[in-house]
Design a protein around this motif. Structure first.
Motif, PDB file in Angstrom:
ATOM      1  N   ARG A  66      -0.560  14.488  -7.713  1.00 55.86           N
ATOM      2  CA  ARG A  66      -1.895  14.079  -8.158  1.00 55.86           C
ATOM      3  C   ARG A  66      -2.809  15.287  -8.347  1.00 55.86           C
ATOM      4  O   ARG A  66      -3.650  15.298  -9.236  1.00 55.86           O
ATOM      5  CB  ARG A  66      -2.495  13.095  -7.173  1.00 55.86           C
ATOM      6  CG  ARG A  66      -1.761  11.776  -7.226  1.00 55.86           C
ATOM      7  CD  ARG A  66      -2.592  10.654  -6.757  1.00 55.86           C
ATOM      8  NE  ARG A  66      -1.843   9.414  -6.890  1.00 55.86           N
ATOM      9  CZ  ARG A  66      -2.000   8.383  -6.102  1.00 55.86           C
ATOM     10  NH1 ARG A  66      -2.895   8.437  -5.121  1.00 55.86           N
ATOM     11  NH2 ARG A  66      -1.302   7.295  -6.290  1.00 55.86           N
ATOM     12  N   GLY A  67      -2.637  16.285  -7.529  1.00 54.49           N
ATOM     13  CA  GLY A  67      -3.424  17.511  -7.702  1.00 54.49           C
ATOM     14  C   GLY A  67      -3.093  18.210  -9.005  1.00 54.49           C
ATOM     15  O   GLY A  67      -3.980  18.723  -9.691  1.00 54.49           O
ATOM     16  N   LEU A  68      -1.801  18.220  -9.375  1.00 56.37           N
ATOM     17  CA  LEU A  68      -1.403  18.837 -10.638  1.00 56.37           C
ATOM     18  C   LEU A  68      -1.861  17.998 -11.832  1.00 56.37           C
ATOM     19  O   LEU A  68      -2.151  18.551 -12.895  1.00 56.37           O
ATOM     20  CB  LEU A  68       0.108  19.047 -10.675  1.00 56.37           C
ATOM     21  CG  LEU A  68       0.624  20.169  -9.765  1.00 56.37           C
ATOM     22  CD1 LEU A  68       2.139  20.237  -9.806  1.00 56.37           C
ATOM     23  CD2 LEU A  68       0.018  21.502 -10.137  1.00 56.37           C
ATOM     24  N   GLU A  69      -1.929  16.683 -11.660  1.00 52.90           N
ATOM     25  CA  GLU A  69      -2.470  15.841 -12.734  1.00 52.90           C
ATOM     26  C   GLU A  69      -3.945  16.157 -12.953  1.00 52.90           C
ATOM     27  O   GLU A  69      -4.409  16.201 -14.096  1.00 52.90           O
ATOM     28  CB  GLU A  69      -2.283  14.364 -12.390  1.00 52.90           C
ATOM     29  CG  GLU A  69      -0.858  13.893 -12.510  1.00 52.90           C
ATOM     30  CD  GLU A  69      -0.651  12.475 -11.993  1.00 52.90           C
ATOM     31  OE1 GLU A  69      -1.620  11.847 -11.513  1.00 52.90           O
ATOM     32  OE2 GLU A  69       0.490  11.995 -12.074  1.00 52.90           O
ATOM     33  N   ASP A  70      -4.678  16.370 -11.867  1.00 56.73           N
ATOM     34  CA  ASP A  70      -6.080  16.772 -11.997  1.00 56.73           C
ATOM     35  C   ASP A  70      -6.186  18.147 -12.654  1.00 56.73           C
ATOM     36  O   ASP A  70      -7.078  18.396 -13.466  1.00 56.73           O
ATOM     37  CB  ASP A  70      -6.768  16.804 -10.632  1.00 56.73           C
ATOM     38  CG  ASP A  70      -6.946  15.423 -10.041  1.00 56.73           C
ATOM     39  OD1 ASP A  70      -6.878  14.429 -10.804  1.00 56.73           O
ATOM     40  OD2 ASP A  70      -7.146  15.332  -8.816  1.00 56.73           O
ATOM     41  N   TYR A  71      -5.271  19.028 -12.311  1.00 51.81           N
ATOM     42  CA  TYR A  71      -5.263  20.374 -12.885  1.00 51.81           C
ATOM     43  C   TYR A  71      -4.988  20.317 -14.389  1.00 51.81           C
ATOM     44  O   TYR A  71      -5.573  21.079 -15.163  1.00 51.81           O
ATOM     45  CB  TYR A  71      -4.216  21.243 -12.193  1.00 51.81           C
ATOM     46  CG  TYR A  71      -3.991  22.564 -12.871  1.00 51.81           C
ATOM     47  CD1 TYR A  71      -4.928  23.583 -12.783  1.00 51.81           C
ATOM     48  CD2 TYR A  71      -2.842  22.794 -13.615  1.00 51.81           C
ATOM     49  CE1 TYR A  71      -4.737  24.791 -13.418  1.00 51.81           C
ATOM     50  CE2 TYR A  71      -2.641  24.000 -14.257  1.00 51.81           C
ATOM     51  CZ  TYR A  71      -3.580  24.987 -14.155  1.00 51.81           C
ATOM     52  OH  TYR A  71      -3.389  26.184 -14.798  1.00 51.81           O
ATOM     53  N   ASP A  72      -4.103  19.410 -14.821  1.00 49.95           N
ATOM     54  CA  ASP A  72      -3.774  19.304 -16.245  1.00 49.95           C
ATOM     55  C   ASP A  72      -4.990  18.928 -17.088  1.00 49.95           C
ATOM     56  O   ASP A  72      -5.056  19.265 -18.263  1.00 49.95           O
ATOM     57  CB  ASP A  72      -2.662  18.282 -16.460  1.00 49.95           C
ATOM     58  CG  ASP A  72      -1.314  18.793 -15.974  1.00 49.95           C
ATOM     59  OD1 ASP A  72      -1.157  20.019 -15.845  1.00 49.95           O
ATOM     60  OD2 ASP A  72      -0.420  17.960 -15.716  1.00 49.95           O
ATOM     61  N   ASP A  73      -5.938  18.221 -16.505  1.00 52.35           N
ATOM     62  CA  ASP A  73      -7.145  17.822 -17.228  1.00 52.35           C
ATOM     63  C   ASP A  73      -8.314  18.774 -16.998  1.00 52.35           C
ATOM     64  O   ASP A  73      -9.412  18.528 -17.479  1.00 52.35           O
ATOM     65  CB  ASP A  73      -7.569  16.409 -16.806  1.00 52.35           C
ATOM     66  CG  ASP A  73      -6.517  15.376 -17.169  1.00 52.35           C
ATOM     67  OD1 ASP A  73      -5.800  15.583 -18.159  1.00 52.35           O
ATOM     68  OD2 ASP A  73      -6.411  14.362 -16.456  1.00 52.35           O
ATOM     69  N   SER A  74      -8.092  19.854 -16.292  1.00 50.70           N
ATOM     70  CA  SER A  74      -9.198  20.732 -15.896  1.00 50.70           C
ATOM     71  C   SER A  74      -9.581  21.702 -17.021  1.00 50.70           C
ATOM     72  O   SER A  74      -8.825  21.957 -17.958  1.00 50.70           O
ATOM     73  CB  SER A  74      -8.827  21.528 -14.652  1.00 50.70           C
ATOM     74  OG  SER A  74      -7.845  22.485 -14.956  1.00 50.70           O
ATOM     75  N   PHE A  75     -10.780  22.255 -16.873  1.00 53.00           N
ATOM     76  CA  PHE A  75     -11.291  23.245 -17.819  1.00 53.00           C
ATOM     77  C   PHE A  75     -10.511  24.550 -17.718  1.00 53.00           C
ATOM     78  O   PHE A  75     -10.288  25.235 -18.711  1.00 53.00           O
ATOM     79  CB  PHE A  75     -12.780  23.472 -17.552  1.00 53.00           C
ATOM     80  CG  PHE A  75     -13.423  24.423 -18.500  1.00 53.00           C
ATOM     81  CD1 PHE A  75     -13.568  24.095 -19.838  1.00 53.00           C
ATOM     82  CD2 PHE A  75     -13.884  25.650 -18.065  1.00 53.00           C
ATOM     83  CE1 PHE A  75     -14.161  24.977 -20.726  1.00 53.00           C
ATOM     84  CE2 PHE A  75     -14.474  26.535 -18.938  1.00 53.00           C
ATOM     85  CZ  PHE A  75     -14.618  26.197 -20.283  1.00 53.00           C
ATOM     86  N   ARG A  76     -10.075  24.880 -16.516  1.00 58.19           N
ATOM     87  CA  ARG A  76      -9.320  26.121 -16.294  1.00 58.19           C
ATOM     88  C   ARG A  76      -8.047  26.142 -17.140  1.00 58.19           C
ATOM     89  O   ARG A  76      -7.678  27.164 -17.705  1.00 58.19           O
ATOM     90  CB  ARG A  76      -8.979  26.255 -14.817  1.00 58.19           C
ATOM     91  CG  ARG A  76      -8.209  27.499 -14.479  1.00 58.19           C
ATOM     92  CD  ARG A  76      -7.891  27.557 -13.015  1.00 58.19           C
ATOM     93  NE  ARG A  76      -9.091  27.599 -12.226  1.00 58.19           N
ATOM     94  CZ  ARG A  76      -9.485  28.648 -11.508  1.00 58.19           C
ATOM     95  NH1 ARG A  76      -8.748  29.703 -11.454  1.00 58.19           N
ATOM     96  NH2 ARG A  76     -10.606  28.613 -10.832  1.00 58.19           N
ATOM     97  N   ARG A  77      -7.389  25.015 -17.231  1.00 57.63           N
ATOM     98  CA  ARG A  77      -6.167  24.937 -18.021  1.00 57.63           C
ATOM     99  C   ARG A  77      -6.466  25.175 -19.496  1.00 57.63           C
ATOM    100  O   ARG A  77      -5.692  25.802 -20.208  1.00 57.63           O
ATOM    101  CB  ARG A  77      -5.530  23.568 -17.811  1.00 57.63           C
ATOM    102  CG  ARG A  77      -4.375  23.292 -18.702  1.00 57.63           C
ATOM    103  CD  ARG A  77      -3.156  23.071 -17.939  1.00 57.63           C
ATOM    104  NE  ARG A  77      -2.110  22.617 -18.841  1.00 57.63           N
ATOM    105  CZ  ARG A  77      -0.883  22.964 -18.722  1.00 57.63           C
ATOM    106  NH1 ARG A  77      -0.526  23.717 -17.712  1.00 57.63           N
ATOM    107  NH2 ARG A  77       0.011  22.548 -19.551  1.00 57.63           N
ATOM    108  N   LYS A  78      -7.601  24.658 -19.952  1.00 58.48           N
ATOM    109  CA  LYS A  78      -7.972  24.831 -21.351  1.00 58.48           C
ATOM    110  C   LYS A  78      -8.387  26.276 -21.664  1.00 58.48           C
ATOM    111  O   LYS A  78      -8.279  26.715 -22.810  1.00 58.48           O
ATOM    112  CB  LYS A  78      -9.076  23.852 -21.715  1.00 58.48           C
ATOM    113  CG  LYS A  78      -8.572  22.410 -21.732  1.00 58.48           C
ATOM    114  CD  LYS A  78      -9.693  21.434 -21.855  1.00 58.48           C
ATOM    115  CE  LYS A  78      -9.229  20.010 -21.835  1.00 58.48           C
ATOM    116  NZ  LYS A  78      -8.572  19.584 -20.633  1.00 58.48           N
TER     117      LYS A  78
END
Length: 90
Positions: free
Chosen positions: A55-67
């Motif tokens: 679930r933490g990685l799912e949140d990371y996938d939608d994060s601004f940092r990833r973009k």
């Protein structure tokens, strides 16, 4: 013109390799931080460590940092376009 196309082709291949490498590295760092947080006692989703990390990685996938990692493509292409503009039109 053909040499410019070849330059951009090699540049895009190189930038894709850099993007994939940075993306995988960033994901692994985030996974390590999630595991460390769970070990320190952050049990938000119960006692299932894998569920917490997932679930933490799912949140990371939608994060601004990833973009922000997409700047690997944007910055070098913008710099090259600026240099071409300055050399040809000033």
């Amino acid at each position: 013109m053909l040499s410019l196309a070849r330059l951009f082709l090699f540049l895009l291949v190189g930038l894709t390799i850099v993007y994939v490498s940075v993306s995988l590295w960033s994901r692994q760092v985030r996974k390590g931080k999630l595991r460390a947080a769970w070990d320190e006692g952050d049990r938000e989703y119960g006692d299932d460590r894998d569920l917490y990390v997932k679930r933490g990685l799912e949140d990371y996938d939608d994060s601004f940092r990833r973009k922000l990692i997409l700047l690997v493509y944007i910055v070098p292409l913008a710099v090259i376009a600026y240099i071409i503009y300055v050399v040809n039109f000033t």
